[in-house]
Write a protein that holds these residues in place. Structure first.
Motif, PDB file in Angstrom:
ATOM      1  N   SER A 138       0.941  -1.094   0.138  1.00  0.00           N
ATOM      2  CA  SER A 138      -0.254   0.130   0.105  1.00  0.00           C
ATOM      3  C   SER A 138       1.040   1.246   0.285  1.00  0.00           C
ATOM      4  N   ALA A 139       1.724   0.892   0.709  1.00  0.00           N
ATOM      5  CA  ALA A 139       3.174   2.876   0.296  1.00  0.00           C
ATOM      6  C   ALA A 139       3.763   2.740  -0.832  1.00  0.00           C
ATOM      7  N   GLN A 140       3.910   1.443  -1.673  1.00  0.00           N
ATOM      8  CA  GLN A 140       4.273   1.762  -2.933  1.00  0.00           C
ATOM      9  C   GLN A 140       3.462   2.285  -3.644  1.00  0.00           C
ATOM     10  N   ALA A 141       2.323   1.820  -3.971  1.00  0.00           N
ATOM     11  CA  ALA A 141       0.702   2.091  -4.187  1.00  0.00           C
ATOM     12  C   ALA A 141       0.660   4.438  -4.287  1.00  0.00           C
ATOM     13  N   ALA A 142       0.893   3.728  -2.631  1.00  0.00           N
ATOM     14  CA  ALA A 142       0.874   5.754  -2.232  1.00  0.00           C
ATOM     15  C   ALA A 142       2.242   6.501  -3.703  1.00  0.00           C
ATOM     16  N   TYR A 143       3.218   6.087  -3.347  1.00  0.00           N
ATOM     17  CA  TYR A 143       4.001   6.350  -4.008  1.00  0.00           C
ATOM     18  C   TYR A 143       3.985   6.821  -5.275  1.00  0.00           C
ATOM     19  N   VAL A 144       3.413   5.990  -5.542  1.00  0.00           N
ATOM     20  CA  VAL A 144       2.605   6.556  -7.533  1.00  0.00           C
ATOM     21  C   VAL A 144       1.901   6.720  -8.071  1.00  0.00           C
ATOM     22  N   ALA A 145       0.320   6.924  -7.188  1.00  0.00           N
ATOM     23  CA  ALA A 145      -0.236   8.002  -6.799  1.00  0.00           C
ATOM     24  C   ALA A 145       0.411   9.147  -6.321  1.00  0.00           C
ATOM     25  N   LEU A 146       1.207   9.635  -5.653  1.00  0.00           N
ATOM     26  CA  LEU A 146       1.866  11.236  -5.239  1.00  0.00           C
ATOM     27  C   LEU A 146       2.990  11.285  -6.570  1.00  0.00           C
ATOM     28  N   VAL A 147       3.395  10.706  -7.353  1.00  0.00           N
ATOM     29  CA  VAL A 147       4.216  10.984  -8.143  1.00  0.00           C
ATOM     30  C   VAL A 147       3.368  11.386  -9.634  1.00  0.00           C
ATOM     31  N   GLU A 148       2.372  11.107  -9.176  1.00  0.00           N
ATOM     32  CA  GLU A 148       1.165  11.042 -11.005  1.00  0.00           C
ATOM     33  C   GLU A 148       0.736  12.584 -10.450  1.00  0.00           C
ATOM     34  N   ALA A 149       0.726  12.494  -9.131  1.00  0.00           N
ATOM     35  CA  ALA A 149      -0.744  13.896  -8.962  1.00  0.00           C
ATOM     36  C   ALA A 149       0.993  15.225  -8.632  1.00  0.00           C
ATOM     37  N   LEU A 150       2.143  14.705  -8.467  1.00  0.00           N
ATOM     38  CA  LEU A 150       2.882  16.343  -7.920  1.00  0.00           C
ATOM     39  C   LEU A 150       3.604  15.872  -9.435  1.00  0.00           C
ATOM     40  N   MET A 151       3.820  14.789 -10.134  1.00  0.00           N
ATOM     41  CA  MET A 151       4.265  15.545 -11.140  1.00  0.00           C
ATOM     42  C   MET A 151       3.224  16.767 -12.729  1.00  0.00           C
ATOM     43  N   ALA A 152       1.996  16.731 -12.036  1.00  0.00           N
ATOM     44  CA  ALA A 152       0.435  17.502 -12.749  1.00  0.00           C
ATOM     45  C   ALA A 152       0.382  18.516 -12.162  1.00  0.00           C
ATOM     46  N   ARG A 153       0.978  18.034 -10.783  1.00  0.00           N
ATOM     47  CA  ARG A 153       1.022  20.197 -10.055  1.00  0.00           C
ATOM     48  C   ARG A 153       2.061  20.734 -10.740  1.00  0.00           C
ATOM     49  N   TYR A 154       3.256  20.218 -10.404  1.00  0.00           N
ATOM     50  CA  TYR A 154       4.147  20.686 -11.026  1.00  0.00           C
ATOM     51  C   TYR A 154       4.511  21.449 -12.381  1.00  0.00           C
ATOM     52  N   SER A 155       3.454  20.657 -13.362  1.00  0.00           N
ATOM     53  CA  SER A 155       3.002  20.756 -14.943  1.00  0.00           C
ATOM     54  C   SER A 155       3.720  21.806 -15.204  1.00  0.00           C
ATOM     55  N   TRP A 156       4.496  23.495 -14.636  1.00  0.00           N
ATOM     56  CA  TRP A 156       5.086  24.673 -14.747  1.00  0.00           C
ATOM     57  C   TRP A 156       6.598  24.323 -14.954  1.00  0.00           C
ATOM     58  N   VAL A 157       6.613  23.685 -14.385  1.00  0.00           N
ATOM     59  CA  VAL A 157       8.386  23.384 -14.526  1.00  0.00           C
ATOM     60  C   VAL A 157       8.968  22.927 -15.345  1.00  0.00           C
ATOM     61  N   GLU A 158       9.526  23.926 -16.263  1.00  0.00           N
ATOM     62  CA  GLU A 158      10.154  23.310 -17.383  1.00  0.00           C
ATOM     63  C   GLU A 158      11.196  22.239 -17.600  1.00  0.00           C
ATOM     64  N   SER A 159      12.353  22.200 -16.469  1.00  0.00           N
ATOM     65  CA  SER A 159      12.709  20.537 -16.893  1.00  0.00           C
ATOM     66  C   SER A 159      12.405  19.420 -16.812  1.00  0.00           C
ATOM     67  N   ARG A 160      11.524  18.257 -17.268  1.00  0.00           N
ATOM     68  CA  ARG A 160      10.920  17.716 -16.571  1.00  0.00           C
ATOM     69  C   ARG A 160      11.444  16.886 -15.696  1.00  0.00           C
ATOM     70  N   VAL A 161      13.032  16.719 -15.358  1.00  0.00           N
ATOM     71  CA  VAL A 161      13.941  15.781 -15.081  1.00  0.00           C
ATOM     72  C   VAL A 161      13.868  16.782 -14.033  1.00  0.00           C
ATOM     73  N   HIS A 162      14.386  18.072 -13.826  1.00  0.00           N
ATOM     74  CA  HIS A 162      13.747  18.802 -12.624  1.00  0.00           C
ATOM     75  C   HIS A 162      12.311  18.357 -11.410  1.00  0.00           C
ATOM     76  N   ARG A 163      11.573  18.361 -12.996  1.00  0.00           N
ATOM     77  CA  ARG A 163       9.766  17.710 -12.302  1.00  0.00           C
ATOM     78  C   ARG A 163      10.329  16.509 -11.270  1.00  0.00           C
ATOM     79  N   ARG A 164      10.607  15.768 -12.442  1.00  0.00           N
ATOM     80  CA  ARG A 164       9.988  14.507 -11.534  1.00  0.00           C
ATOM     81  C   ARG A 164      10.933  14.122  -9.927  1.00  0.00           C
ATOM     82  N   LYS A 165      11.930  14.993 -10.148  1.00  0.00           N
ATOM     83  CA  LYS A 165      12.791  15.436  -8.844  1.00  0.00           C
ATOM     84  C   LYS A 165      12.416  15.665  -7.708  1.00  0.00           C
ATOM     85  N   MET A 166      11.799  17.005  -8.044  1.00  0.00           N
ATOM     86  CA  MET A 166      10.658  17.086  -6.950  1.00  0.00           C
ATOM     87  C   MET A 166       9.712  16.315  -6.289  1.00  0.00           C
ATOM     88  N   ALA A 167       9.113  15.706  -7.066  1.00  0.00           N
ATOM     89  CA  ALA A 167       8.020  14.454  -7.220  1.00  0.00           C
ATOM     90  C   ALA A 167       9.209  13.091  -6.356  1.00  0.00           C
TER      91      ALA A 167
END
Ligand SMILES: Cc1cc2nc3c(=O)[nH]c(=O)nc-3n(C[C@H](O)[C@H](O)[C@H](O)COP(=O)(O)OP(=O)(O)OC[C@H]3O[C@@H](n4cnc5c(N)ncnc54)[C@H](O)[C@@H]3O)c2cc1C
Length: 249
Positions: A138-167
């Motif tokens: 369940s922790a891993q499922a929460a991780y996957v969901a959070l990464v997805e949501a954070l990538m959307a939340r920070y879609s305005w960050v231009e660098s995809r590498v930086h955005r992924r790191k933030m997520a």
């Protein structure tokens, strides 16, 4: 995938090159790491002629007995350690003197498919394993969901590498201590001895104790004279432990 044992791979060992102007009269079997330590020890007294007729392993036994451990610091060994938990490496990296570490980054590496390490005390009990597994999944499922949501939340960050790191750096907060990690560890023989004495002992956490015993086996094959005084035994808790013949050389 679930890990129930650590995987220890030797990456590097010393390569001794004897200087032509200071040859040692070697006796007996030895590896390069052992020869390097003997060479360093003999230099202190300029005893390259080996007046006591000592084989390398006998010579190094005496070095350990006399706690002249600084000569063991010349021999470095690098290990790749896999199939261990973040809880374990959190303890491992506390060893400072003579150690170098490079560990998998949870900020850069996607942990959506991470493996997990079953705590040794849980292995073999179906009910305990099921409880542990449910939490981990369940922790891993929460991780996957959070990464997805954070990538959307920070879609305005231009660098995809930086955005992924933030997520990933935020989402990793929900990953359990049992998440598997990989680490390269380099240490000199004296530092390995200190770590093994502390972590293969009965007071150590079971997982790091199991790793310490596995590392000890590798090191006893690699450089018997530097680690031969350690004795592996089965403790009262029916797990393997080890003790050093010479304490903190
Ligand atoms: C059973 C067990 C339980 C533990 N529980 C806890 C805990 O609850 N909380 C916690 O925070 N840690 C805990 N630790 C970790 C422990 O406190 C040490 O950080 C760890 O074992 C590394 O030991 P060390 O500092 O001796 O080793 P190293 O850092 O590898 O150093 C080796 C030796 O070099 C010398 N040395 C190194 N650095 C210095 C320095 N700066 N000054 C002077 N001498 C130095 C010392 O002689 C030292 O023993 C535990 C360890 C064990 C084995």
């Amino acid at each position: 995938m679930l890990h129930t044992e650590p995987i220890v791979t030797l990456l590097a060992r010393p390569a001794f090159t004897e200087p032509a102007h200071l040859p040692v009269r070697w006796l007996g079997e030895s590896t390069d790491g052992e020869r390097l330590a003997e060479f360093a020890g003999r230099l202190c007294y300029m005893s390259q002629a080996n007046p006591a007729d000592r084989g390398t392993r006998e010579y190094l036994e005496n070095i350990k007995r006399q706690a002249h451990g600084s000569v063991l610091e010349h021999a470095n060994y690098s290990l790749l350690v896999e199939g261990v938990s973040r809880a374990l490496t959190h303890e491992l990296v506390r060893h400072r003197a003579g150690f170098a570490f490079s560990q998998l980054s949870q900020r850069y590496v996607d942990e959506s498919e991470a493996n997990f390490v079953v705590p040794p005390a849980i292995i073999g009990d179906a009910e305990l394993e099921a409880t542990w597994r449910e939490q981990v999944e369940s922790a891993q499922a929460a991780y996957v969901a959070l990464v997805e949501a954070l990538m959307a939340r920070y879609s305005w960050v231009e660098s995809r590498v930086h955005r992924r790191k933030m997520a990933r750096e935020a989402a990793r907060g929900v990953l359990p201590n049992s998440t598997e990690t990989k680490i390269v560890v380099t240490a000199n023989a004296r530092a390995w001895r200190t770590m093994l004495e502390l972590r293969a002992g009965e007071g150590a956490d079971l997982e790091i104790r199991r790793l310490a015993v596995a590392i000890l086996r590798v090191m006893q094959r690699e450089a018997p004279a530097l680690f031969s005084d350690f004795e592996i035994y089965v403790a009262d808790d029916r797990r393997e432990a080890a003790r050093a013949g010479f304490h903190k050389v």
